[in-house]
Motif scaffolding. Structure first.
Motif, short mmCIF file in Angstrom:
data_model
loop_
_atom_site.label_atom_id
_atom_site.label_comp_id
_atom_site.label_asym_id
_atom_site.label_seq_id
_atom_site.Cartn_x
_atom_site.Cartn_y
_atom_site.Cartn_z
N UNK A 197 9.80 -41.06 -38.12
CA UNK A 197 9.21 -42.29 -38.65
C UNK A 197 9.27 -43.44 -37.67
N UNK A 198 10.09 -43.31 -36.61
CA UNK A 198 10.18 -44.38 -35.62
C UNK A 198 9.04 -44.35 -34.61
N UNK A 199 8.23 -43.30 -34.63
CA UNK A 199 7.07 -43.21 -33.74
C UNK A 199 5.95 -44.06 -34.32
N UNK A 200 5.24 -44.83 -33.49
CA UNK A 200 4.15 -45.69 -34.01
C UNK A 200 3.15 -44.90 -34.85
N UNK A 201 2.66 -45.56 -35.89
CA UNK A 201 1.79 -44.86 -36.82
C UNK A 201 0.53 -44.32 -36.16
N UNK A 202 -0.05 -45.05 -35.21
CA UNK A 202 -1.25 -44.55 -34.56
C UNK A 202 -1.04 -43.21 -33.90
N UNK A 203 0.15 -43.01 -33.32
CA UNK A 203 0.48 -41.74 -32.68
C UNK A 203 0.63 -40.64 -33.74
N UNK A 204 1.29 -40.98 -34.84
CA UNK A 204 1.44 -40.02 -35.94
C UNK A 204 0.08 -39.62 -36.50
N UNK A 205 -0.75 -40.62 -36.75
CA UNK A 205 -2.02 -40.39 -37.44
C UNK A 205 -2.95 -39.51 -36.61
N UNK A 206 -2.91 -39.70 -35.28
CA UNK A 206 -3.78 -38.90 -34.43
C UNK A 206 -3.51 -37.41 -34.56
N UNK A 230 7.92 -39.20 -25.13
CA UNK A 230 8.87 -39.80 -24.19
C UNK A 230 8.17 -40.35 -22.95
N UNK A 231 7.14 -39.66 -22.50
CA UNK A 231 6.47 -40.06 -21.27
C UNK A 231 5.47 -41.20 -21.47
N UNK A 232 4.73 -41.16 -22.58
CA UNK A 232 3.61 -42.09 -22.72
C UNK A 232 3.80 -43.16 -23.79
N UNK A 233 4.59 -42.89 -24.81
CA UNK A 233 4.71 -43.81 -25.93
C UNK A 233 5.95 -44.69 -25.79
N UNK A 234 7.10 -44.08 -25.61
CA UNK A 234 8.33 -44.85 -25.60
C UNK A 234 8.38 -45.91 -24.51
N UNK A 235 7.89 -45.66 -23.27
CA UNK A 235 7.91 -46.75 -22.27
C UNK A 235 7.11 -47.97 -22.70
N UNK A 236 6.00 -47.77 -23.40
CA UNK A 236 5.22 -48.92 -23.86
C UNK A 236 5.95 -49.69 -24.95
N UNK A 237 6.63 -48.98 -25.82
CA UNK A 237 7.40 -49.65 -26.87
C UNK A 237 8.56 -50.43 -26.26
N UNK A 238 9.24 -49.81 -25.29
CA UNK A 238 10.35 -50.50 -24.64
C UNK A 238 9.87 -51.75 -23.91
N UNK A 239 8.70 -51.68 -23.28
CA UNK A 239 8.17 -52.85 -22.59
C UNK A 239 7.85 -53.97 -23.57
N UNK A 240 7.32 -53.62 -24.74
CA UNK A 240 7.03 -54.63 -25.75
C UNK A 240 8.32 -55.28 -26.26
N UNK A 241 9.34 -54.47 -26.50
CA UNK A 241 10.61 -55.01 -26.98
C UNK A 241 11.25 -55.92 -25.93
N UNK A 242 11.16 -55.53 -24.67
CA UNK A 242 11.72 -56.36 -23.61
C UNK A 242 10.99 -57.70 -23.52
N UNK A 243 9.67 -57.65 -23.63
CA UNK A 243 8.90 -58.89 -23.60
C UNK A 243 9.24 -59.79 -24.78
#
Length: 215
Positions: A51-60, A188-201
């Motif tokens: 459930x911690x994965x963004x919904x758009x990724x789940x829905x696809x 891990x390769x494509x989704x999590x780095x973008x989420x981490x970048x958003x949280x850092x910002x």
């Protein structure tokens, strides 16, 4: 030759894996209502998407797998459930007759999603896409009525179709287990780095909200 269920599942996951590198976090306001297709989905659990994965990724992925289930149920219905098939054929003819069909031919990432954003209090819409689609449906003549016997028989066939869909879904969950490593690696390769970048910002903005030198 008709593709096997296993082949269809493999191809659905492969299509999702090709799409994931193009995913980007949504920049618009999120929806309040949860997605009934993805919330608590055994398909997503089987493939290791939490459930911690963004919904758009789940829905696809859930939509692509749902297409496989729907195709299997449609074949079963055409072979074994004549009354239900006749009702579906009538409904399909009605859909084709509608002048406005905004929910058709969407990419899997958008299929089944609400047609309109959540309304903003005090700012009503002049019109909605869902409302226009309903208007187009209202112009069609109603389906012919069914007798009580036909309704009973139709309910029995619908129950059989639901039972078959559940059986196919359980079978697919087993097939998805071998895709878990590839799916989790893609996240891990494509989704999590973008989420981490958003949280850092976001963290930087909260730490220094009034710093004129902050980016």
């Amino acid at each position: 030759m008709e593709r096997s269920l296993e082949t269809q599942v493999d191809q659905a996951v492969e299509a999702w894996l090709r799409w994931v590198p193009r995913w980007e976090p949504a920049t618009h306001r999120g929806r309040v209502a949860p997605c009934r297709r993805c919330l608590g989905s055994p398909i997503l659990s089987a493939v290791g998407i939490g459930s911690n994965v963004p919904h758009g990724v789940q829905h696809g992925l859930s939509t692509r797998i749902k297409t496989v289930v729907d195709h299997a149920v449609a074949e079963y219905t055409a072979r074994n459930l004549p009354m239900l098939q006749a009702e579906l054929d009538q409904q399909a003819a009605r859909n084709r007759a509608r002048s406005y069909r905004p929910s058709e031919d969407l990419a899997p990432e958008y299929e089944g999603m609400p047609l309109d954003p959540d309304p903003v209090p005090g700012a009503p819409f002049l019109f909605t896409i869902a409302g226009l689609a309903d208007d187009a449906t209202g112009e069609l003549p109603p389906l012919p009525p069914l007798s009580d016997e036909a309704k009973t028989a139709l309910r029995q066939e619908v129950a059989l179709a639901d039972e078959y869909a559940n059986m196919v879904g359980r079978e697919i969950c087993g097939m998805l287990l071998r895709h878990r490593l590839a799916v989790q690696a893609a996240i891990s390769q494509y989704v999590e780095p973008q989420i981490e970048a958003m949280l850092e910002e976001l963290t930087q903005a909260l730490d220094s909200p009034f710093d004129p030198e902050a980016p």
